[in-house]
Design a protein around this motif. Structure first.
Motif, PDB file in Angstrom:
ATOM      1  N   ILE A  97       0.840  -1.197   0.000  1.00 52.81           N
ATOM      2  CA  ILE A  97       0.000   0.000   0.000  1.00 52.81           C
ATOM      3  C   ILE A  97       0.878   1.250   0.000  1.00 52.81           C
ATOM      4  O   ILE A  97       1.787   1.379   0.830  1.00 52.81           O
ATOM      5  CB  ILE A  97      -0.949  -0.026   1.220  1.00 52.81           C
ATOM      6  CG1 ILE A  97      -1.865  -1.263   1.091  1.00 52.81           C
ATOM      7  CG2 ILE A  97      -1.771   1.260   1.304  1.00 52.81           C
ATOM      8  CD1 ILE A  97      -2.684  -1.557   2.317  1.00 52.81           C
ATOM      9  N   VAL A  98       0.613   2.115  -0.976  1.00 55.97           N
ATOM     10  CA  VAL A  98       1.382   3.363  -1.137  1.00 55.97           C
ATOM     11  C   VAL A  98       0.420   4.495  -1.498  1.00 55.97           C
ATOM     12  O   VAL A  98      -0.655   4.244  -2.031  1.00 55.97           O
ATOM     13  CB  VAL A  98       2.422   3.287  -2.283  1.00 55.97           C
ATOM     14  CG1 VAL A  98       3.588   2.413  -1.924  1.00 55.97           C
ATOM     15  CG2 VAL A  98       1.794   2.842  -3.587  1.00 55.97           C
ATOM     16  N   PRO A  99       0.826   5.729  -1.265  1.00 57.75           N
ATOM     17  CA  PRO A  99       0.010   6.827  -1.784  1.00 57.75           C
ATOM     18  C   PRO A  99       0.219   6.959  -3.294  1.00 57.75           C
ATOM     19  O   PRO A  99       1.277   6.578  -3.808  1.00 57.75           O
ATOM     20  CB  PRO A  99       0.559   8.056  -1.058  1.00 57.75           C
ATOM     21  CG  PRO A  99       1.964   7.694  -0.706  1.00 57.75           C
ATOM     22  CD  PRO A  99       1.998   6.208  -0.511  1.00 57.75           C
ATOM     23  N   SER A 100      -0.789   7.479  -3.987  1.00 58.40           N
ATOM     24  CA  SER A 100      -0.602   7.866  -5.390  1.00 58.40           C
ATOM     25  C   SER A 100      -0.042   9.279  -5.445  1.00 58.40           C
ATOM     26  O   SER A 100       0.614   9.662  -6.421  1.00 58.40           O
ATOM     27  CB  SER A 100      -1.943   7.807  -6.120  1.00 58.40           C
ATOM     28  OG  SER A 100      -1.832   8.397  -7.386  1.00 58.40           O
ATOM     29  N   PHE A 101      -0.299  10.046  -4.385  1.00 57.96           N
ATOM     30  CA  PHE A 101       0.173  11.428  -4.319  1.00 57.96           C
ATOM     31  C   PHE A 101       1.629  11.432  -3.855  1.00 57.96           C
ATOM     32  O   PHE A 101       1.960  11.717  -2.702  1.00 57.96           O
ATOM     33  CB  PHE A 101      -0.712  12.243  -3.383  1.00 57.96           C
ATOM     34  CG  PHE A 101      -0.515  13.729  -3.535  1.00 57.96           C
ATOM     35  CD1 PHE A 101      -0.858  14.380  -4.710  1.00 57.96           C
ATOM     36  CD2 PHE A 101       0.025  14.487  -2.505  1.00 57.96           C
ATOM     37  CE1 PHE A 101      -0.665  15.746  -4.863  1.00 57.96           C
ATOM     38  CE2 PHE A 101       0.216  15.860  -2.648  1.00 57.96           C
ATOM     39  CZ  PHE A 101      -0.132  16.481  -3.830  1.00 57.96           C
ATOM     40  N   THR A 102       2.513  11.061  -4.787  1.00 54.24           N
ATOM     41  CA  THR A 102       3.945  11.002  -4.512  1.00 54.24           C
ATOM     42  C   THR A 102       4.671  11.067  -5.841  1.00 54.24           C
ATOM     43  O   THR A 102       4.043  11.018  -6.902  1.00 54.24           O
ATOM     44  CB  THR A 102       4.318   9.699  -3.769  1.00 54.24           C
ATOM     45  OG1 THR A 102       5.740   9.649  -3.555  1.00 54.24           O
ATOM     46  CG2 THR A 102       3.926   8.455  -4.565  1.00 54.24           C
ATOM     47  N   PHE A 103       5.990  11.161  -5.797  1.00 51.52           N
ATOM     48  CA  PHE A 103       6.768  11.054  -7.028  1.00 51.52           C
ATOM     49  C   PHE A 103       6.688   9.597  -7.500  1.00 51.52           C
ATOM     50  O   PHE A 103       6.692   8.669  -6.694  1.00 51.52           O
ATOM     51  CB  PHE A 103       8.218  11.474  -6.769  1.00 51.52           C
ATOM     52  CG  PHE A 103       9.075  11.426  -7.988  1.00 51.52           C
ATOM     53  CD1 PHE A 103       8.777  12.214  -9.082  1.00 51.52           C
ATOM     54  CD2 PHE A 103      10.170  10.578  -8.060  1.00 51.52           C
ATOM     55  CE1 PHE A 103       9.566  12.168 -10.237  1.00 51.52           C
ATOM     56  CE2 PHE A 103      10.961  10.522  -9.189  1.00 51.52           C
ATOM     57  CZ  PHE A 103      10.654  11.317 -10.283  1.00 51.52           C
TER      58      PHE A 103
END
Ligand SMILES: *Cc1c(COP(=O)(O)O)cnc(C)c1O
Length: 406
Positions: free
Chosen positions: A97-103
């Protein structure tokens, strides 16, 4: 009314005359003491030891461990490879699980090794992973969570740690923005199983290209050291699968030199941040994101959220106005990772699950900061933004024309 119009006339989208002759970029590199850097490079050339865990890398790692208050720092050629190696060393598989709001590197580091990044929405106040959403995305295939300290503001570290412990997941952080920052008085670098820093030239603290892994886990540190050096445990002795993630000596020379000036860089960022804050105060729909002055903070990202309804002008139009003035404001992170390939094709409906991310990708812009700008530039930049926000209707025809040119 006349005064306002004359200010509007001064905008380059109207007059064609940019306020700044040279482009002001976001993320211009900060350079420390040149003589110190050149001295280190001369010594390095005399030694004929250019890479492979040389004395400069060793010294840099020790200084970083000291600065961050962590036991192990392993320097790498960049943060993307550092992420890939840390992900592998932690044994992540299946879904993470990761944010999409990232590089995009945060997601790519997973997909590159065929681990599925599961994009999670963010908290609109912090721009960071929303722990309640994280919990909902956990499946039997989930092996871990990667939090990103976006703009250097710490993630919900406690909530994420609690979820990871309870659901038996690995937790690591992409701390590419957060070098020099603290959470609860403790430096970022010591949270989760491992944290990754980027020292890319566009980051406020750079080694040309470079990155580092920080951890308090000795076993993990050993594994990561092997992995970044082809699995070599000694001369002719490969005991593990590895890649080449080594930092070169010239990068470490830059890193040691940057570290000697890190307080100066941060002071410039902080001064700039407060100058923007004053310059943009009271403007409707234009909000400078705040940092916690009670924590250590690098203030490297000068982030503004534009609420089109209140400002009367969209973020994209404001960026157009600024570009016409040679102020190279950036839309960040635009688009979200879920709108980039291959994720866009793999998960065509993910935008439906990411409403806050979608909003932020439409609202956020980054303005020039760092040692390359100061009050002489920031004053006029704020005036430009103010003139645009105060005259949105009068500007519209000019913006349509500017849009046609882009
Ligand atoms: C810059 C950045 C990276 C990648 O760093 P490199 O050193 O350029 O590989 C990863 N994640 C985030 C959030 C970044 O901003």
């Amino acid at each position: 009314m006349i005064a306002q119009l004359s200010r509007l006339d001064e905008l380059a989208v109207v007059s064609g005359r940019p306020r700044f002759e040279e482009k002001l970029h976001v993320g211009r590199p900060n350079i420390g003491d040149r003589a110190a850097l050149m001295g280190r490079i001369e010594d390095m050339l005399d030694r004929l030891w250019l890479t492979n865990n040389g004395p400069l890398v060793q010294e840099f790692e020790a200084r970083l461990a000291d600065y961050l208050g962590v036991e192990h720092v392993i320097c790498m050629c960049n943060a993307t490879v550092a992420l890939e190696i840390a992900i592998r060393a932690l044994g992540l598989t299946g879904e993470v699980i990761v944010p999409s709001f990232t590089f995009v590197a945060t997601a790519h580091a997973l997909q590159w090794q065929e681990i599925t990044p599961v994009f999670c929405d963010v908290d609109p106040a912090s721009h960071n992973l929303d722990p309640r959403q994280v919990e909902r995305l956990i499946t039997p295939r989930t092996s871990g969570i990667i939090g990103v300290h976006v703009w250097g503001r710490p993630c919900a570290i406690e909530e994420l740690s609690e979820i990871a412990a309870r659901r038996n997941l690995k937790l690591m952080f992409d701390a590419a923005h957060a070098f020099g920052n603290s959470y609860g008085g403790q430096m970022i670098g010591g949270f989760g199983a491992v944290e990754i820093f980027s020292f890319h030239a566009t980051k406020f603290f750079n080694t040309f290209e470079g990155g580092a892994v920080a951890t308090n886990d000795a076993e993990l540190a050993t594994k990561i050291r092997l992995m970044k050096n082809f699995g070599f445990a000694g001369y002719d002795n490969v005991i593990y699968i590895g890649t080449n993630g080594k930092m070169s000596e010239v990068s470490a020379a830059m890193g040691l030199t940057s570290l000697e000036s890190v307080d100066t860089f941060i002071a410039a960022n902080k001064r700039n941040h407060h100058a923007y804050r004053r310059g943009l105060a009271g403007l409707p729909g234009v909000q400078v994101i705040a940092y916690d002055d009670g924590e250590r903070c690098n203030y490297q990202y000068m982030i503004v959220e534009v609420d089109e309804a209140a400002a009367g002008i969209s973020r994209d139009d404001l960026v157009r106005v600024l570009h016409a003035e040679n102020v190279m404001a950036r839309r960040y992170f635009y688009p979200g990772c879920h709108e980039m390939e291959p994720y866009r094709s793999y998960f065509p409906h993910s935008h439906l699950l990411l409403p806050e991310t979608e909003k932020l990708t439409q609202r956020v812009m980054s303005l020039p900061s760092g040692t390359a700008v100061g009050p002489d530039e920031i004053g006029p930049i704020c005036e430009i933004i103010r003139a645009a926000v105060e005259n949105p209707d009068a500007l519209r025809p000019y913006l349509a024309a500017a849009d046609g040119r882009h």
